[in-house]
Design a protein around this motif. Structure first.
Motif, PDB file in Angstrom:
ATOM      1  N   LYS A  25      39.013   9.462  18.665  1.00 31.42           N
ATOM      2  CA  LYS A  25      37.997   9.826  19.657  1.00 31.42           C
ATOM      3  C   LYS A  25      38.640  10.355  20.938  1.00 31.42           C
ATOM      4  O   LYS A  25      38.251  11.401  21.462  1.00 31.42           O
ATOM      5  CB  LYS A  25      37.127   8.604  19.965  1.00 31.42           C
ATOM      6  N   THR A  26      39.628   9.611  21.439  1.00 25.92           N
ATOM      7  CA  THR A  26      40.311  10.014  22.664  1.00 25.92           C
ATOM      8  C   THR A  26      41.040  11.339  22.468  1.00 25.92           C
ATOM      9  O   THR A  26      41.031  12.199  23.353  1.00 25.92           O
ATOM     10  CB  THR A  26      41.304   8.922  23.098  1.00 25.92           C
ATOM     11  N   HIS A  30      40.459  14.728  24.734  1.00 25.49           N
ATOM     12  CA  HIS A  30      41.599  15.309  25.445  1.00 25.49           C
ATOM     13  C   HIS A  30      41.783  16.774  25.050  1.00 25.49           C
ATOM     14  O   HIS A  30      42.045  17.631  25.906  1.00 25.49           O
ATOM     15  CB  HIS A  30      42.873  14.524  25.146  1.00 25.49           C
ATOM     16  N   SER A  46      39.320   7.891  33.077  1.00 25.68           N
ATOM     17  CA  SER A  46      39.708   6.935  32.041  1.00 25.68           C
ATOM     18  C   SER A  46      39.523   5.524  32.563  1.00 25.68           C
ATOM     19  O   SER A  46      40.058   5.162  33.621  1.00 25.68           O
ATOM     20  CB  SER A  46      41.173   7.145  31.641  1.00 25.68           C
ATOM     21  N   ASP A  52      42.143  -0.439  24.533  1.00 21.72           N
ATOM     22  CA  ASP A  52      41.432   0.816  24.295  1.00 21.72           C
ATOM     23  C   ASP A  52      40.989   1.401  25.623  1.00 21.72           C
ATOM     24  O   ASP A  52      41.119   0.773  26.665  1.00 21.72           O
ATOM     25  CB  ASP A  52      40.222   0.570  23.390  1.00 21.72           C
ATOM     26  N   ARG A  53      40.457   2.622  25.570  1.00 21.94           N
ATOM     27  CA  ARG A  53      40.011   3.287  26.790  1.00 21.94           C
ATOM     28  C   ARG A  53      38.650   3.933  26.581  1.00 21.94           C
ATOM     29  O   ARG A  53      38.302   4.319  25.476  1.00 21.94           O
ATOM     30  CB  ARG A  53      41.011   4.369  27.213  1.00 21.94           C
ATOM     31  N   THR A  54      37.896   4.029  27.665  1.00 23.77           N
ATOM     32  CA  THR A  54      36.680   4.834  27.690  1.00 23.77           C
ATOM     33  C   THR A  54      36.966   6.045  28.565  1.00 23.77           C
ATOM     34  O   THR A  54      37.362   5.895  29.715  1.00 23.77           O
ATOM     35  CB  THR A  54      35.499   4.041  28.269  1.00 23.77           C
ATOM     36  N   LEU A  55      36.791   7.235  28.011  1.00 26.22           N
ATOM     37  CA  LEU A  55      37.050   8.463  28.746  1.00 26.22           C
ATOM     38  C   LEU A  55      35.762   9.246  28.902  1.00 26.22           C
ATOM     39  O   LEU A  55      34.891   9.185  28.033  1.00 26.22           O
ATOM     40  CB  LEU A  55      38.081   9.344  28.023  1.00 26.22           C
ATOM     41  N   THR A  78      33.744   8.820  25.387  1.00 30.28           N
ATOM     42  CA  THR A  78      34.208   8.056  24.226  1.00 30.28           C
ATOM     43  C   THR A  78      33.839   6.598  24.448  1.00 30.28           C
ATOM     44  O   THR A  78      33.642   6.156  25.583  1.00 30.28           O
ATOM     45  CB  THR A  78      35.737   8.143  24.035  1.00 30.28           C
TER      46      THR A  78
END
Length: 307
Positions: A25-26, A30, A46, A52-55, A78
């Motif tokens: 997803k990331t 990107h 971000s 994990d990350r939320t972008l 994401t």
């Protein structure tokens, strides 16, 4: 749920990338971000968790056209892949106008794919949304890896009815990323036309002048959407939505090097990054201190690839 900004004359549509952890997803977001011209995109934000990350970022595809002279701006998000971040998933998913489900094609990830897809359906159900009647595209990512399911096996697991659009992808290289995004964008615009109430989008309320709300007694059904330029796709998102992919393809970015002095000149090296590759340049500034101000500076841009 699309939001109308009457000040900027924009309709804001939200698209969420959903799927298990590390499915790509990331990487998708990107890739799209770096293919868009800086003048057309917002800042990439971000929000990090432990694993994990939320972008998210927004961008305005100028070639897309308009709905009643309002441009359509897309906001891409994401969600964290891990189940224990489900509260964050729900928060990010709230108000979405379309979803791209990024599935990991590796055989070892089958349970994670199924769990995440079921979680998507459950979370949308809580919001009163039926996933079977909602803009959704599946991306089968990591098609370049060994020991992966066939497309037929993936569809049998996630879409046995065969009704959801799907695309193969290798997000690390960008293969299939734009096709997937273009497809869901098309579905979102079609859904805005068919179900404006779901997106909180009363097109009849959008007037040609000033962007103000029409009085209730004066509101009338809106006429067919108008393209913003000759040849631009209509808002019902016909196959010409490929223009959106072209808009992203036109993106470029600039990477600046460290400035230096050379032969009495200020030298600023930079790399122009486009879909066709990188091009190296130098911006060289010569200063004649004794000359009049209008002739004191001489600026030259050199293409190092042609020397």
């Amino acid at each position: 749920m699309a939001l109308v900004n009457h000040t900027t004359r924009e309709i804001n549509a939200k698209i969420v990338y959903y799927g298990p952890g590390l499915s790509g997803k990331t990487t998708n977001i990107h890739f799209i971000y770096h293919r868009i011209a800086p003048t057309q995109r917002g800042k990439l934000i971000s929000l990090a968790t432990e694993t994990d990350r939320t972008l998210f970022f927004d961008f305005l595809p100028v070639e897309l056209g308009t709905i009643k002279n309002y441009k359509v701006r897309f906001h891409l998000y994401t969600v964290p892949g891990q189940v224990f971040y489900n509260a964050t998933r729900k928060l990010v998913l709230k108000g979405t106008d379309g979803v791209i489900f990024v599935a990991d094609s590796q055989r070892a990830m089958v349970d994670a794919n199924l769990e995440s897809f079921a979680n998507l359906r459950d979370n949308l159900n809580e919001m009163g949304i039926d996933l079977d009647n909602f803009p959704l595209v599946i991306q089968y990512n990591k098609r370049d890896l060994p020991d992966i399911f066939t497309i037929e096996e993936m569809n049998e697991a996630l879409d046995p009815q065969g009704v959801i659009p799907f695309y193969e992808a290798v997000a690390m290289s960008g293969d299939g990323v734009l096709r997937t995004f273009t497809a869901v964008s098309k579905l979102v615009l079609q859904d805005m036309q068919k179900n404006p109430e779901r997106h909180n989008l009363a097109l009849g309320d959008i007037m040609a002048k000033g962007g103000e709300q029409a009085p209730k007694e004066a509101r009338k059904p809106s006429p067919p959407p108008e393209p913003s330029m000759p040849g631009a796709p209509m808002a019902e998102a016909k196959p010409e939505m490929a223009a959106l992919e072209k808009a992203v393809d036109k993106g470029m970015s600039v990477s600046l090097g460290a400035p230096l002095m050379e032969y009495g000149q200020i030298v600023l090296p930079f790399v122009l990054r486009t879909k066709d590759g990188d091009e190296q340049y130098q911006l060289r500034v010569s200063i004649a201190t004794g000359a009049p101000m209008s002739k004191r500076f001489k600026v030259v841009v050199k293409n190092l690839m042609k020397e």
